[in-house]
Scaffold this motif. Structure first.
Motif, short mmCIF file in Angstrom:
data_model
loop_
_atom_site.label_atom_id
_atom_site.label_comp_id
_atom_site.label_asym_id
_atom_site.label_seq_id
_atom_site.Cartn_x
_atom_site.Cartn_y
_atom_site.Cartn_z
N VAL A 89 37.20 5.84 17.48
CA VAL A 89 36.32 5.92 16.31
C VAL A 89 34.87 6.11 16.75
O VAL A 89 34.14 6.96 16.22
CB VAL A 89 36.47 4.67 15.42
N VAL A 90 34.44 5.32 17.75
CA VAL A 90 33.06 5.45 18.24
C VAL A 90 32.84 6.84 18.87
O VAL A 90 31.81 7.49 18.63
CB VAL A 90 32.75 4.35 19.26
N GLY A 91 33.80 7.30 19.64
CA GLY A 91 33.67 8.60 20.28
C GLY A 91 33.71 9.77 19.31
O GLY A 91 33.25 10.88 19.65
N MET A 92 34.24 9.56 18.10
CA MET A 92 34.32 10.62 17.11
C MET A 92 33.02 10.81 16.33
O MET A 92 32.86 11.80 15.62
CB MET A 92 35.45 10.31 16.12
N VAL A 93 32.07 9.88 16.45
CA VAL A 93 30.84 9.95 15.64
C VAL A 93 30.05 11.24 15.88
O VAL A 93 29.69 11.92 14.91
CB VAL A 93 29.97 8.70 15.89
N PRO A 94 29.75 11.63 17.13
CA PRO A 94 28.99 12.88 17.32
C PRO A 94 29.70 14.09 16.75
O PRO A 94 29.09 14.93 16.08
CB PRO A 94 28.85 12.98 18.85
N ASP A 95 31.00 14.20 16.99
CA ASP A 95 31.76 15.35 16.49
C ASP A 95 31.80 15.36 14.96
O ASP A 95 31.72 16.42 14.34
CB ASP A 95 33.19 15.30 17.04
N THR A 96 31.88 14.18 14.36
CA THR A 96 31.88 14.09 12.90
C THR A 96 30.58 14.59 12.30
O THR A 96 30.57 15.39 11.35
CB THR A 96 32.13 12.63 12.47
N LEU A 97 29.47 14.15 12.87
CA LEU A 97 28.16 14.57 12.35
C LEU A 97 27.95 16.08 12.52
O LEU A 97 27.42 16.74 11.62
CB LEU A 97 27.06 13.79 13.06
#
Length: 247
Positions: free
Chosen positions: A146-154
């Motif tokens: 979940v933490v690692g997905m933050v940049p890709d999500t934004l």
């Protein structure tokens, strides 16, 4: 980009106009949960989430759907552990070996490696399944994911809003203002720099972890045939090995 405007945008417009916001949020969560499990791209769903719900609520929707989508393969892989193990190690030996390193460490070590793998150009779906054949526990796996997905999500939310802006220019036959042009150019440059920066950092950090793990591995012991060590020292016969009657 032209393909996105001609094919994906009409589909996203249909979804946006056919459902209310609560129902659409549920549809997006379901698509983000199921698509990665069956090896389908979930990026268009992220774009639509950004277009309809923006950064705040859109990020929350994507995170919920992605967390479910990363959990389903983890538990499916647990059921078919032995069948997956040989196939994955044969197809992606280096990637599997890297993930196995994470499973040998503490909770934080597992969490950190999963975060780095998520922000690195590591196959998204592959990590979901490979994690099950290692010693990585579910809690550090899902938290790190979940933490690692933050940049890709934004980045995907911004991409969706940029696609919508370009589509409006195309279909409304208008031109961007100078302020809009500067804003979009700067935003794209920042997004690219962030993506490249995270990728470079993740690769270096993972390389350091592999190097440190290799340095900790004990050197293989030299096996000396029986009788050689007692009878020879430095390649020469020792005094104890010479019979007394020869002297």
């Amino acid at each position: 980009m032209l393909l996105h405007l001609q094919v994906l945008l009409p589909i996203m417009r249909w979804e946006a106009t056919s459902f209310g916001r609560p129902v659409l949020a549920m549809v997006l969560v379901i698509s983000l949960s199921i698509f990665p499990t069956v090896f389908l791209p979930s990026t268009p769903s992220m774009w639509l989430t950004g277009i309809i719900f923006g950064y705040g609520l859109g990020t929350l929707i994507i995170m919920v759907g992605a967390a479910i989508g990363m959990s389903i393969p983890y538990w499916i892989g647990s059921l078919f552990l032995h069948r997956l193990h040989g196939w994955l190690e044969k197809k992606w030996p280096q990637q599997v070996a890297l993930i196995k390193l994470a499973g040998k460490g503490s909770w934080f070590q597992q969490f950190r490696v999963v975060v780095l793998l998520r922000i690195s150009p590591f196959p998204y779906v592959l990590l979901n399944y490979v994690a099950t054949i290692t010693e990585i526990k579910y809690t550090p796996y899902i938290c790190g994911s979940v933490v690692g997905m933050v940049p890709d999500t934004l980045v995907n939310i911004y991409s969706g809003r940029l696609i919508l802006a370009l589509a409006d220019l195309k279909y409304d036959k208008r031109r961007m203002t100078t302020v809009e042009i500067v804003y979009n150019v700067v935003s794209v440059a920042v997004a690219v720099l962030i993506g490249v920066g995270f990728t470079v950092y993740a690769r270096r950090a993972l390389g350091d972890i592999q190097s440190a793990e290799g340095a900790r591995q004990p050197e293989p012991a030299v096996v000396v045939p029986a009788g050689t060590a007692s009878g020879f020292r430095g390649g020469r016969p020792s005094s104890s090995s010479v019979p007394a009657d020869v002297v």
